[in-house]
Design a protein around this motif. Sequence first.
Motif, PDB file in Angstrom:
ATOM      1  N   GLY A  80      81.033  -9.342  56.233  1.00  0.00           N
ATOM      2  CA  GLY A  80      80.150  -8.975  57.548  1.00  0.00           C
ATOM      3  C   GLY A  80      79.017  -8.332  57.190  1.00  0.00           C
ATOM      4  O   GLY A  80      77.901  -8.689  57.570  1.00  0.00           O
ATOM      5  N   ASP A  96      78.628 -11.801  62.079  1.00  0.00           N
ATOM      6  CA  ASP A  96      79.777 -11.561  61.400  1.00  0.00           C
ATOM      7  C   ASP A  96      80.207 -12.779  60.680  1.00  0.00           C
ATOM      8  O   ASP A  96      79.668 -13.648  60.616  1.00  0.00           O
ATOM      9  CB  ASP A  96      80.961 -11.030  62.342  1.00  0.00           C
ATOM     10  N   GLY A 133      84.268  -7.690  60.511  1.00  0.00           N
ATOM     11  CA  GLY A 133      83.073  -7.772  59.765  1.00  0.00           C
ATOM     12  C   GLY A 133      81.960  -7.357  60.711  1.00  0.00           C
ATOM     13  O   GLY A 133      80.891  -7.083  60.236  1.00  0.00           O
ATOM     14  N   LEU A 134      82.139  -7.313  62.126  1.00  0.00           N
ATOM     15  CA  LEU A 134      81.090  -6.913  62.781  1.00  0.00           C
ATOM     16  C   LEU A 134      81.103  -5.536  63.163  1.00  0.00           C
ATOM     17  O   LEU A 134      80.041  -4.819  63.162  1.00  0.00           O
ATOM     18  CB  LEU A 134      81.254  -7.655  64.112  1.00  0.00           C
TER      19      LEU A 134
END
Length: 349
Positions: free
Chosen positions: A93, A106, A275-276
């Motif tokens: 990310g 992401d 990932g965000l």
Amino acid sequence: MRDDIVETFLSDIKERKHPYAKRRVWTFVFLLISIVFVCLYSVVTGSVKLQLHEVWEGLTGEKDSMFYTIVWDLRLPRTIVGLIVGMCLAISGTIMQGVMKNPLADPGIIGVSSGAALMAVIITIVLPQYIILLPFAAFIGGFVTAMLIYALAWQGGSSIARIILVGVAINAIIGATMSAIMLLYSDRVQAVLPWMAGVISGATMEQAKLLVFYSIPSLILSLFAIRHIRILHLGDEMAKLLGHHVERSRFLLIVISTFLTGIAVSVSGLIGFIGLVVPHMIRLIVGSDDRFVLPLSALGGGVLLVFADTIARSWFDPIELPVGLLLSFLGGPFFLYILHKRGNVRAFG
């Protein structure tokens, strides 16, 4: 590259040049302690509660004992897999946000996750006799999808806007394809649903060892991506004026991000928002310097996924909630909060 990161940490401590110096050091220490805590919490928590001396007995005792089976066959592999998957997704990310120059990007933005999911559906539903190839097939699906999107977005160069727009179109096609396959083989859908919800239950020590084997070189390789991310932050025109090959860097970063996501997805299924959420939270604490954001995000991703998985399998007894669903419940509102705080987000950087 690793020596540069360590040197920067030490120089910040000694000279106090940067206002985030103390935050970076304390965040690093906190995350290291948190990893130890959540891993221990994961091992002792479950349908059978273990005391610390029972964990030690399981680690060092006879192989045919109950504690040995619980620790080595059930909980320790799951903890290791969760830790590595979380680290891979968080780094992926961070890299993808650097490529897209957008903190709201992401790993799924260019279709890696959906491509891996399509291959998993095909193997699980259509070709169940090849189920042993599921991890490899999921990685290949994500990689081929990413390369296809990059190729379709190429027009004498690959702009961020074209990559995202092509990715949206490919994601829609892949989603329709998966729905069609699941309708045609509706009697076999049950086999793939847990994987698509995101689970790391059933992880074995063999899987954990294989994941370590693939992830260590990938995580080390990601450290060399830091320089390219920082240069891309300057903008394409400035980077080219400095003599940097922008397209080569962008392609390299996409490959690394794809590989990391493919490794994670092949084992855990579709787990979103790591990932965000993690890189964004790290930036709020330590600033936007990727020399610190990337390694600290790796630690944070591991902590978050192991902790979330432990909650998902222990707080909803007698059922076990897929960790991917739990993270979606938590990540969705957080994403909306970010959008609200940022106001008019520049979608394409």
